[in-house]
Design an enzyme around this catalytic site. Structure first.
Site, PDB file in Angstrom:
ATOM      1  CE  LYS A 106     -78.112 -16.583  22.120  1.00 22.34           C
ATOM      2  NZ  LYS A 106     -77.852 -16.960  20.713  1.00 22.34           N
TER       3      LYS A 106
ATOM      4  N   GLY B 156     -68.798 -11.613  22.737  1.00 25.71           N
ATOM      5  CA  GLY B 156     -69.473 -11.112  21.536  1.00 25.71           C
ATOM      6  C   GLY B 156     -69.132  -9.647  21.322  1.00 25.71           C
ATOM      7  CB  SER B 157     -70.772  -7.089  19.257  1.00 28.30           C
ATOM      8  OG  SER B 157     -72.072  -7.162  19.797  1.00 28.30           O
ATOM      9  CB  THR B 158     -68.053  -3.404  22.120  1.00 29.21           C
ATOM     10  OG1 THR B 158     -66.764  -4.040  22.101  1.00 29.21           O
ATOM     11  CG2 THR B 158     -68.036  -2.297  23.148  1.00 29.21           C
TER      12      THR B 158
ATOM     13  N   GLY C 225     -72.430  -6.283  24.704  1.00 27.54           N
ATOM     14  CA  GLY C 225     -71.807  -6.253  26.042  1.00 27.54           C
ATOM     15  C   GLY C 225     -72.314  -5.067  26.855  1.00 27.54           C
TER      16      GLY C 225
ATOM     17  CD  GLU D 245     -63.161 -12.336  24.467  1.00 28.76           C
ATOM     18  OE1 GLU D 245     -62.982 -11.264  23.840  1.00 28.76           O
ATOM     19  OE2 GLU D 245     -63.260 -13.445  23.939  1.00 28.76           O
TER      20      GLU D 245
ATOM     21  CB  CYS E 292     -62.430 -10.929  19.888  1.00 28.23           C
ATOM     22  SG  CYS E 292     -61.876 -12.394  20.750  1.00 28.23           S
TER      23      CYS E 292
ATOM     24  CD  GLU F 227     -64.342  -6.751  16.798  1.00 27.25           C
ATOM     25  OE1 GLU F 227     -65.505  -6.600  17.208  1.00 27.25           O
ATOM     26  OE2 GLU F 227     -63.537  -7.538  17.338  1.00 27.25           O
TER      27      GLU F 227
HETATM   28  P1  NDP Z   1     -73.332 -10.395  18.908  1.00 25.44           P
HETATM   29  O1  NDP Z   1     -72.599  -9.710  19.993  1.00 25.44           O
HETATM   30  O2  NDP Z   1     -74.693  -9.926  18.559  1.00 25.44           O
HETATM   31  O3  NDP Z   1     -73.453 -11.973  19.227  1.00 25.44           O
HETATM   32  C1  NDP Z   1     -72.821 -12.660  20.293  1.00 25.44           C
HETATM   33  C2  NDP Z   1     -73.837 -13.517  21.058  1.00 25.44           C
HETATM   34  O4  NDP Z   1     -74.761 -12.688  21.768  1.00 25.44           O
HETATM   35  C3  NDP Z   1     -74.696 -14.394  20.167  1.00 25.44           C
HETATM   36  O5  NDP Z   1     -74.995 -15.606  20.818  1.00 25.44           O
HETATM   37  C4  NDP Z   1     -75.940 -13.554  20.016  1.00 25.44           C
HETATM   38  O6  NDP Z   1     -77.050 -14.301  19.621  1.00 25.44           O
HETATM   39  C5  NDP Z   1     -76.088 -13.007  21.411  1.00 25.44           C
HETATM   40  N1  NDP Z   1     -76.910 -11.806  21.537  1.00 25.44           N
HETATM   41  C6  NDP Z   1     -77.241 -10.902  20.576  1.00 25.44           C
HETATM   42  N2  NDP Z   1     -78.010  -9.916  21.100  1.00 25.44           N
HETATM   43  C7  NDP Z   1     -78.163 -10.209  22.428  1.00 25.44           C
HETATM   44  C8  NDP Z   1     -78.850  -9.572  23.506  1.00 25.44           C
HETATM   45  N3  NDP Z   1     -79.506  -8.437  23.340  1.00 25.44           N
HETATM   46  N4  NDP Z   1     -78.784 -10.149  24.727  1.00 25.44           N
HETATM   47  C9  NDP Z   1     -78.087 -11.285  24.933  1.00 25.44           C
HETATM   48  N5  NDP Z   1     -77.448 -11.943  23.939  1.00 25.44           N
HETATM   49  C10 NDP Z   1     -77.460 -11.407  22.702  1.00 25.44           C
HETATM   50  O7  NDP Z   1     -72.438 -10.395  17.625  1.00 25.44           O
HETATM   51  P2  NDP Z   1     -72.939 -10.388  16.086  1.00 25.44           P
HETATM   52  O8  NDP Z   1     -73.125 -11.783  15.695  1.00 25.44           O
HETATM   53  O9  NDP Z   1     -74.097  -9.483  15.870  1.00 25.44           O
HETATM   54  O10 NDP Z   1     -71.669  -9.771  15.364  1.00 25.44           O
HETATM   55  C11 NDP Z   1     -71.565  -8.342  15.242  1.00 25.44           C
HETATM   56  C12 NDP Z   1     -70.165  -7.881  15.445  1.00 25.44           C
HETATM   57  O11 NDP Z   1     -69.755  -8.240  16.753  1.00 25.44           O
HETATM   58  C13 NDP Z   1     -69.121  -8.540  14.558  1.00 25.44           C
HETATM   59  O12 NDP Z   1     -69.014  -7.896  13.333  1.00 25.44           O
HETATM   60  C14 NDP Z   1     -67.882  -8.394  15.384  1.00 25.44           C
HETATM   61  O13 NDP Z   1     -67.328  -7.125  15.179  1.00 25.44           O
HETATM   62  C15 NDP Z   1     -68.374  -8.497  16.806  1.00 25.44           C
HETATM   63  N6  NDP Z   1     -68.176  -9.837  17.399  1.00 25.44           N
HETATM   64  C16 NDP Z   1     -67.174  -9.985  18.294  1.00 25.44           C
HETATM   65  C17 NDP Z   1     -66.927 -11.222  18.844  1.00 25.44           C
HETATM   66  C18 NDP Z   1     -65.833 -11.429  19.815  1.00 25.44           C
HETATM   67  O14 NDP Z   1     -65.387 -12.557  20.004  1.00 25.44           O
HETATM   68  N7  NDP Z   1     -65.401 -10.390  20.503  1.00 25.44           N
HETATM   69  C19 NDP Z   1     -67.692 -12.402  18.469  1.00 25.44           C
HETATM   70  C20 NDP Z   1     -68.787 -12.133  17.566  1.00 25.44           C
HETATM   71  C21 NDP Z   1     -68.982 -10.891  17.056  1.00 25.44           C
HETATM   72  P3  NDP Z   1     -77.315 -14.566  18.044  1.00 25.44           P
HETATM   73  O15 NDP Z   1     -76.024 -14.763  17.364  1.00 25.44           O
HETATM   74  O16 NDP Z   1     -78.057 -15.846  18.088  1.00 25.44           O
HETATM   75  O17 NDP Z   1     -78.057 -13.391  17.561  1.00 25.44           O
END
Ligand code: NDP
Length: 487
Positions: A192, A244-246, A249, A266, A300, A397
């Site tokens: 996804k 994605g976000s902590t 995670g 990650e 990140c 972050e």
């Molecule tokens: P998210 O962690 O929400 O998004 C990462 C992925 O997870 C996206 O595909 C998202 O879908 C999906 N996702 C969201 N909620 C769920 C869930 N409950 N179960 C499974 N998958 C889920 O990041 P955000 O876009 O909300 O960004 C928020 C903050 O996260 C940023 O400001 C940044 O600080 C951090 N971030 C860190 C990243 C990294 O590489 N470490 C990358 C992105 C963000 P969708 O986007 O379609 O909602």
């Protein structure tokens, strides 16, 4: 050159526009889900818009996968697993090589679409994201028939169906990081992409389709967090790979607790970039720029906390301000652009909120003069000076072009300060003394430490974090481990 001279330089020199052409790319009005080797309409018939963040205009309609669609995708992956896992490594490798070559052939198209959909400068998508994505497929294609050498004297089996959830900061590259090792080791996948950047993953689906990969081996479902949650909670998914976000995670770790699912996470970071007085200062300043302003700071492993040794702090900060005066913020498709658009309105609000928090905490701010475009999501490159460890902008972050600067006197002091964060993803050390580099790499709690450079990535090199930055490694030989089980 001092700041005034740089301002004069900026006002007396104008770069002619150098936009990358868009006439060679094909974007459909509507994209479907890629399930079981076919582009499939979503069961509930729902679609959402993907938006160009540099002008907030709609680019295309994207299918929103519901629970039923995710179930179809997982079932397709499960059905395809037996055949794919039984194929020889050499045959699997051929498909992966083919995907790599097709990405290379269509690299320009991918680069333009990545910049249109995500806002990053074309120079970065063209020279970093897309070549590295192809590189990951090439690298893991090479491992597919050599797993016996990767794990000597052990018999490995693929895990099964991998659910892969990726973020919006490196859309195609993160898809490559996840798909290539999973396929090389004989797993099938439901992937996804993020809601704001689905286009290059869907273009990748077209390439995968063209490559003749057996149906169901890779399924790509688009949607928001709810779609991701359906993948995480599906009982027939055997492994979750998440970037994605902590916060998300932690949700995933809770959701899979007590199940058979393997997981790699990650997550976020707050990387320390450390400049010693014996560093090559001009190179270090360029390194600071790259560490925090690369991809608008949506990284990140960004070097978002700068530590400068006190004896050189004034000169480093002055040179940094001078360099910032020359940065060009604007059209992601212009080849002159250094800093593109912030990925979404929501992320811009997050960054602006942190800038307010910094100001309310009484921290000194510096932003160069720059003409931000009227439409779209933009943020000027920002320094926060004389910050302290307790400020929220130092601990949390921000994921934008915002750098928090502190000074230090001794090595022990900077180690203590650099490690004083819940995260542990990346760090950078700038010095001409090799022994200092080795000392710091032993002491810093970070999964990746760069010496006299920053934000350099390679398919052969493992990447991942400690503490709240997650666990598991992607890339290199280590990246194979999380997709296999041992007999
Ligand atoms: P998210 O962690 O929400 O998004 C990462 C992925 O997870 C996206 O595909 C998202 O879908 C999906 N996702 C969201 N909620 C769920 C869930 N409950 N179960 C499974 N998958 C889920 O990041 P955000 O876009 O909300 O960004 C928020 C903050 O996260 C940023 O400001 C940044 O600080 C951090 N971030 C860190 C990243 C990294 O590489 N470490 C990358 C992105 C963000 P969708 O986007 O379609 O909602």
């Amino acid at each position: 050159m001092n700041t005034n001279k740089n301002k004069m330089f900026k006002s007396s020199w104008t770069y002619h526009e150098a936009p990358e052409s868009t006439d060679h790319i094909q974007i459909k009005e509507q994209y479907e889900l890629y399930i079981n080797g076919a582009f499939t309409k979503p069961v509930e018939g729902k679609y959402f818009d993907t938006i160009n963040p540099s002008n907030n205009q709609k680019i295309a309609s994207i299918a929103e996968a519901s629970k039923k669609d995710v179930d179809k995708a997982v079932k397709a992956a499960k059905k395809a697993f037996k055949g794919w896992a039984a194929l020889s490594g050499k045959e699997r490798g051929k498909y992966i090589f083919r995907i790599a070559r097709l990405i290379q052939e269509r690299a320009r198209e991918f680069a333009v679409i990545e910049s249109l959909d995500g806002g990053k400068p074309i120079r970065e998508s063209r020279d970093i994201d897309i070549p590295l994505a192809a590189n990951h497929f090439f690298y893991y294609a090479g491992w597919a028939d050599k797993l016996a050498y990767a794990f000597p004297n052990r018999k490995v089996k693929p895990v099964g169906v991998a659910g892969q959830i990726i973020p919006w900061n490196f859309p195609l590259l993160m898809a490559a990081w996840k798909l290539a090792p999973a396929l090389a080791t004989g797993n099938t996948v439901v992937l996804k992409p993020a809601e704001t950047t689905p286009l290059t993953a869907l273009k990748l689906a077209e390439i995968i389709h063209d490559s003749g990969l057996p149906k169901g081996v890779v399924n790509i479902v688009t949607g928001a967090g709810a779609t991701g949650a359906e993948i995480v909670n599906h009982p027939e998914v055997d492994k979750i790979a998440f970037t994605g976000s902590t916060g998300v995670g932690k949700y995933i770790q809770n959701a899979i607790a007590g199940t058979h699912k393997k997981v790699t996470l990650e997550l976020g970071g707050k990387g320390a970039n450390i400049i010693f007085e014996d560093a090559a200062i001009d190179q270090a300043v360029e390194g600071i720029i790259n560490a925090i302003f690369f991809n608008q700071g949506h990284v990140c492993c960004a070097g978002s906390r700068l530590f400068v040794q006190e004896s050189v702090a004034n000169v480093v900060i002055q040179k940094l301000k001078d360099r910032m005066e020359t940065l060009i913020v604007g059209d992601p498709l212009d080849k002159n652009t250094d800093i593109g658009a912030i990925n979404s309105k929501k992320q811009l609000q997050t960054i602006e909120n942190y800038i307010k928090i910094g100001l309310n905490e009484g921290v000194e701010i510096y932003q160069p003069d720059c003409n931000l475009p009227k439409k779209g999501n933009w943020c000027a490159p920002t320094l926060f000076l004389n910050v302290s460890q307790s400020h929220r902008i130092v601990q949390e972050e921000i994921f934008g072009p915002v750098l928090a600067i502190q000074t230090f006197r001794t090595i022990d002091e900077v180690i203590e300060k650099a490690n004083n964060t819940p995260y542990g993803l990346s760090a950078g050390v700038w010095t001409q003394t090799g022994s200092k580099i080795f000392h710091l790499t032993q002491k810093l709690n970070a999964g990746v430490i760069w010496a006299n450079t920053f934000n350099k990535f390679d398919a052969t090199s493992p990447f991942g974090g400690y503490k709240e930055s997650g666990f598991g490694r992607e890339g290199g030989l280590h990246g194979l481990s999380s997709y296999v089980t041992f007999d």
